[in-house]
Design a protein around this motif. Structure first.
Motif, PDB file in Angstrom:
ATOM      1  N   THR A 180     -85.349  29.838 -24.343  1.00 19.41           N
ATOM      2  CA  THR A 180     -85.900  29.897 -25.702  1.00 19.41           C
ATOM      3  C   THR A 180     -86.951  30.989 -25.842  1.00 19.41           C
ATOM      4  O   THR A 180     -87.118  31.554 -26.921  1.00 19.41           O
ATOM      5  CB  THR A 180     -86.480  28.538 -26.126  1.00 19.41           C
ATOM      6  N   ASP A 181     -87.658  31.312 -24.755  1.00 20.94           N
ATOM      7  CA  ASP A 181     -88.659  32.374 -24.811  1.00 20.94           C
ATOM      8  C   ASP A 181     -88.052  33.737 -25.133  1.00 20.94           C
ATOM      9  O   ASP A 181     -88.745  34.623 -25.651  1.00 20.94           O
ATOM     10  CB  ASP A 181     -89.430  32.463 -23.481  1.00 20.94           C
ATOM     11  N   VAL A 182     -86.771  33.927 -24.805  1.00 21.15           N
ATOM     12  CA  VAL A 182     -86.121  35.205 -25.111  1.00 21.15           C
ATOM     13  C   VAL A 182     -85.221  35.094 -26.349  1.00 21.15           C
ATOM     14  O   VAL A 182     -84.385  35.964 -26.600  1.00 21.15           O
ATOM     15  CB  VAL A 182     -85.307  35.730 -23.905  1.00 21.15           C
ATOM     16  N   GLY A 183     -85.403  34.014 -27.113  1.00 21.04           N
ATOM     17  CA  GLY A 183     -84.635  33.859 -28.343  1.00 21.04           C
ATOM     18  C   GLY A 183     -83.245  33.313 -28.146  1.00 21.04           C
ATOM     19  O   GLY A 183     -82.421  33.368 -29.071  1.00 21.04           O
ATOM     20  N   GLY A 184     -82.958  32.764 -26.955  1.00 20.25           N
ATOM     21  CA  GLY A 184     -81.641  32.192 -26.715  1.00 20.25           C
ATOM     22  C   GLY A 184     -81.526  30.777 -27.250  1.00 20.25           C
ATOM     23  O   GLY A 184     -82.490  30.196 -27.760  1.00 20.25           O
ATOM     24  N   THR A 185     -80.336  30.243 -27.147  1.00 21.23           N
ATOM     25  CA  THR A 185     -80.040  28.874 -27.579  1.00 21.23           C
ATOM     26  C   THR A 185     -79.911  27.986 -26.357  1.00 21.23           C
ATOM     27  O   THR A 185     -79.141  28.298 -25.442  1.00 21.23           O
ATOM     28  CB  THR A 185     -78.725  28.842 -28.377  1.00 21.23           C
ATOM     29  N   PHE A 186     -80.659  26.893 -26.330  1.00 22.99           N
ATOM     30  CA  PHE A 186     -80.571  25.976 -25.206  1.00 22.99           C
ATOM     31  C   PHE A 186     -80.024  24.643 -25.682  1.00 22.99           C
ATOM     32  O   PHE A 186     -80.510  24.074 -26.671  1.00 22.99           O
ATOM     33  CB  PHE A 186     -81.938  25.769 -24.544  1.00 22.99           C
ATOM     34  N   LEU A 187     -79.021  24.143 -24.983  1.00 20.04           N
ATOM     35  CA  LEU A 187     -78.339  22.919 -25.371  1.00 20.04           C
ATOM     36  C   LEU A 187     -78.621  21.803 -24.373  1.00 20.04           C
ATOM     37  O   LEU A 187     -78.345  21.945 -23.178  1.00 20.04           O
ATOM     38  CB  LEU A 187     -76.825  23.155 -25.430  1.00 20.04           C
TER      39      LEU A 187
END
Length: 230
Positions: A180-187
């Motif tokens: 999330t710190d790099v703007g990704g999506t975590f599921l």
């Protein structure tokens, strides 16, 4: 005055010159693209490229390559998959060949992914959390900096049919923060195999083909509403 034979020769040369000029007009030389000019794109859009970074469950140990969850996700969306996952590996824990996620990411950096799938793993549950966090931050940062337009999709660790230890949740939290710190999506996919021994192989760790399908379906159920892959 030229002789008859010389006159015939001169006429032949003239006719040949006219013929060559006609060929040049009909079939001009192929143009050379200017330096730095991109070639025309082929008809039809190329399939999106996806890279998977993970452990034996992402690799598909004990099942066919096309039955592992990254392959199932890729097939669902029509992506071309490069599965770099290595059995036994993690952000810190070396896999069977000595590689960690470090080496998988190094390979990924030489590709051109549109999507990057990266899984937290049970293999890091016994490692120093500070080292796992440092590695996750470093590797996710490199992936984002190299591929700023790629969609990074992380998932929680896949556990078996029994109850996971608290250390797995610790690893999940570390990877979630890095993604999330790099703007990704975590599921957060929970534990879809819990209390379902029929979905796990005899080793009690790895999903069988049906279990891999359940994992892929759970990922897709979490992913679809977010519109990341549309």
């Amino acid at each position: 005055m030229p002789t008859r034979s010389r006159l015939i020769a001169l006429l032949a040369v003239a006719a040949a010159a006219i013929a060559l000029a006609g060929c040049s007009a009909a079939a001009p030389a192929r143009p050379v693209a200017a330096e730095g000019t991109a070639a025309a794109a082929p008809a039809g859009r190329a399939k999106p490229q996806v890279v998977a970074i993970g452990d034996s469950i992402a690799f598909g140990k004990g099942v066919r390559p096309d039955e592992a969850w990254p392959a199932l996700i890729a097939a669902q969306h029509g992506w071309t998959l490069t599965n770099l996952a290595v059995s036994g590996s993690g952000f810190v824990k070396p896999g069977w060949n000595g590689d960690t996620y470090r080496q998988q990411v190094d390979t990924a950096l030489g590709l051109h992914p549109d999507y990057i799938l990266i899984a937290a793993t049970r293999n890091d549950r016994g490692q120093d959390p500070a080292l796992v966090a440092s590695s996750a931050d470093e590797l996710l940062g490199e992936l984002h900096d190299t591929f700023p337009r790629a969609h990074i999709i992380g998932i929680t660790a896949v556990w078996g049919a029994d109850k996971p230890p608290a250390t797995v949740a610790t690893v999940d939290g570390i990877v979630q923060e890095a993604v999330t710190d790099v703007g990704g999506t975590f599921l957060d996919i929970g534990y879809p195999l819990a209390r379902h021994p029929e979905l796990v192989q005899a080793d009690g760790i790895h999903p069988n083909a049906a279990g891999e399908r359940i994992v892929a379906t759970t990922i897709e159920d979490r992913l679809a509403p977010l519109g990341v892959t549309s």
